[in-house]
Design an enzyme around this catalytic site. Structure first.
Site, PDB file in Angstrom:
ATOM      1  N   ARG A 164      36.235  29.311  44.921  1.00  0.00           N
ATOM      2  CA  ARG A 164      34.909  29.943  45.018  1.00  0.00           C
ATOM      3  C   ARG A 164      33.850  28.918  45.390  1.00  0.00           C
ATOM      4  O   ARG A 164      32.741  28.911  44.857  1.00  0.00           O
ATOM      5  CB  ARG A 164      34.543  30.647  43.701  1.00  0.00           C
ATOM      6  CG  ARG A 164      35.555  31.670  43.237  1.00  0.00           C
ATOM      7  CD  ARG A 164      35.714  32.822  44.230  1.00  0.00           C
ATOM      8  NE  ARG A 164      36.785  33.727  43.801  1.00  0.00           N
ATOM      9  CZ  ARG A 164      38.045  33.629  44.215  1.00  0.00           C
ATOM     10  NH1 ARG A 164      38.398  32.692  45.088  1.00  0.00           N
ATOM     11  NH2 ARG A 164      38.960  34.461  43.793  1.00  0.00           N
ATOM     12  N   SER A 246      32.822  39.756  39.930  1.00  0.00           N
ATOM     13  CA  SER A 246      33.222  38.813  38.882  1.00  0.00           C
ATOM     14  C   SER A 246      32.104  37.802  38.651  1.00  0.00           C
ATOM     15  O   SER A 246      31.700  37.106  39.584  1.00  0.00           O
ATOM     16  CB  SER A 246      34.512  38.090  39.277  1.00  0.00           C
ATOM     17  OG  SER A 246      35.562  39.010  39.443  1.00  0.00           O
ATOM     18  N   GLU A 346      29.783  32.514  38.952  1.00  0.00           N
ATOM     19  CA  GLU A 346      30.048  32.600  40.390  1.00  0.00           C
ATOM     20  C   GLU A 346      28.793  32.857  41.200  1.00  0.00           C
ATOM     21  O   GLU A 346      28.595  32.250  42.246  1.00  0.00           O
ATOM     22  CB  GLU A 346      31.074  33.702  40.674  1.00  0.00           C
ATOM     23  CG  GLU A 346      32.508  33.308  40.394  1.00  0.00           C
ATOM     24  CD  GLU A 346      33.504  34.277  41.015  1.00  0.00           C
ATOM     25  OE1 GLU A 346      33.127  34.966  42.000  1.00  0.00           O
ATOM     26  OE2 GLU A 346      34.651  34.344  40.546  1.00  0.00           O
TER      27      GLU A 346
END
Length: 350
Positions: A164, A246, A346
């Protein structure tokens, strides 16, 4: 190229947070970027690149000039014996792009179906799901430097992909002079979809789908449909219940650290990695701390998946960025106190 003023950003972020852009320019082509940089009023102004708004938390009005990326276009660039090379404009919706590739006989992205956002945001985040990451299918991208207007291209190595993560999430400083956060606008992304195609099915939910259906040799469209069904069952549609997908990254620990946690919590969900490290399921850690279904103001933890934070106030009484971050920090504290692990968010906090 027209710069709009005092623009509501609630429609442009998947959390549905109320905020405004003091100034916003819609970027539909490379020429729009160059025109903006040639304008004395905007050339040196701080800038914020906005794609689908699916990976941001707005904590207030945005003062920098917002560049709303709306560059379109889908095409097959090259058909080689080893791969299809497909190109998409940065403003294309990610899921629609995945479906277009499958429908046109260019499989390889189907495991990444139904991820919200735009194509331009996919390499920034190095999106991933169900055993595939963007870097596994990445060929190159085109971008424009926001200080000089220079067009350039990057391959996978130059994007410095991580979990990520990419060069677009890092600020240039000191020894890291190549950080591109806030310095570039992605215009187009190309994908290398390998031949012969092979379904990526090494994920528990997909293995269950094979067992349920008795289909152990699914085609790309069937994998696409399965992934969509799995995501819809687990994750809320941001158009109905605002969220940023998420919210935390799955943390990675050493084998020794994992063994210590397993001794205390034998049911912890964990995945061995090729390098010997162990990836832990952040959603399981959060659920184990009792956060599933809990709320702080209008920010809540989704009842079906603790990894997702949601907007419980809807469009009428929407969550604030402050409430989201207060909830996120409380979750981080709980997980750290119980497991000694600091979860990393994130989304980009603006």
């Amino acid at each position: 190229m027209i710069v709009e003023h005092n623009v509501p950003l609630q429609p442009y972020n998947s959390f549905g947070i109320v905020a405004r852009a003091q100034h916003l320019a819609r970027i539909a082509s490379d020429a729009d970027v160059l025109a903006l940089l040639a304008d004395a009023d905007w050339r040196d102004a701080p800038k914020f690149v906005l794609g689908g708004g699916s990976n941001i938390v707005l904590t207030g009005d945005v003062k920098p000039l917002v560049l709303k990326v709306e560059i379109k276009g889908l095409r097959l660039v090259e058909d080689t014996p080893r791969a299809w090379i497909v190109e998409a404009g940065a403003g294309e919706t990610w899921h629609d792009t995945v479906e277009w590739t499958v429908d046109n006989g260019f499989p390889g992205l189907e495991n990444l179906a139904l991820i919200p956002g735009t194509v331009g945001g996919s390499p920034v985040q190095n999106i991933g799901a169900y055993g595939v990451e963007l870097q596994d299918r990445f060929e190159s991208l085109d971008a424009i430097a926001l200080d000089t207007g220079r067009a350039f291209s990057l391959d996978a190595a130059q994007c410095a992909f991580g979990y990520r993560d990419s060069v677009f999430k890092h600020v240039a400083s000191g020894s890291n002079s190549f950080g591109l956060a806030g310095r570039a606008l992605i215009t187009r992304v190309r994908f290398r979809l390998p031949k012969p195609w092979k379904a990526v099915m090494g994920y528990l939910d997909l293995e269950r789908k094979m067992a349920e259906t008795g289909n152990f040799t699914p085609n790309a469209r069937e994998v696409f449909d399965w992934v969509c069904a799995i995501r819809r069952a687990k994750l809320p549609d941001w158009r109905q219940l605002g969220n940023a997908g998420s919210f935390f990254k799955n943390p990675t620990v050493t084998a020794e650290q994992c063994a210590d946690i397993i001794a205390r919590d034998p049911k912890i969900v964990h995945y061995p990695m090729a390098d010997g490290s162990i990836k832990l399921a952040a959603g399981w850690l959060i659920d184990a701390c009792g956060w599933k279904g809990k709320s702080v103001g209008n920010a809540g933890v989704y009842e079906k998946q603790a990894l997702v934070l949601v907007n419980r106030g809807g469009r009428t009484h929407p969550v604030t960025g402050g409430e989201v971050m207060t909830l996120a920090k409380a979750i981080q504290t709980s997980v750290y106190e119980r497991f000694g692990i600091l979860l990393e968010p994130e989304p980009v906090v603006v």
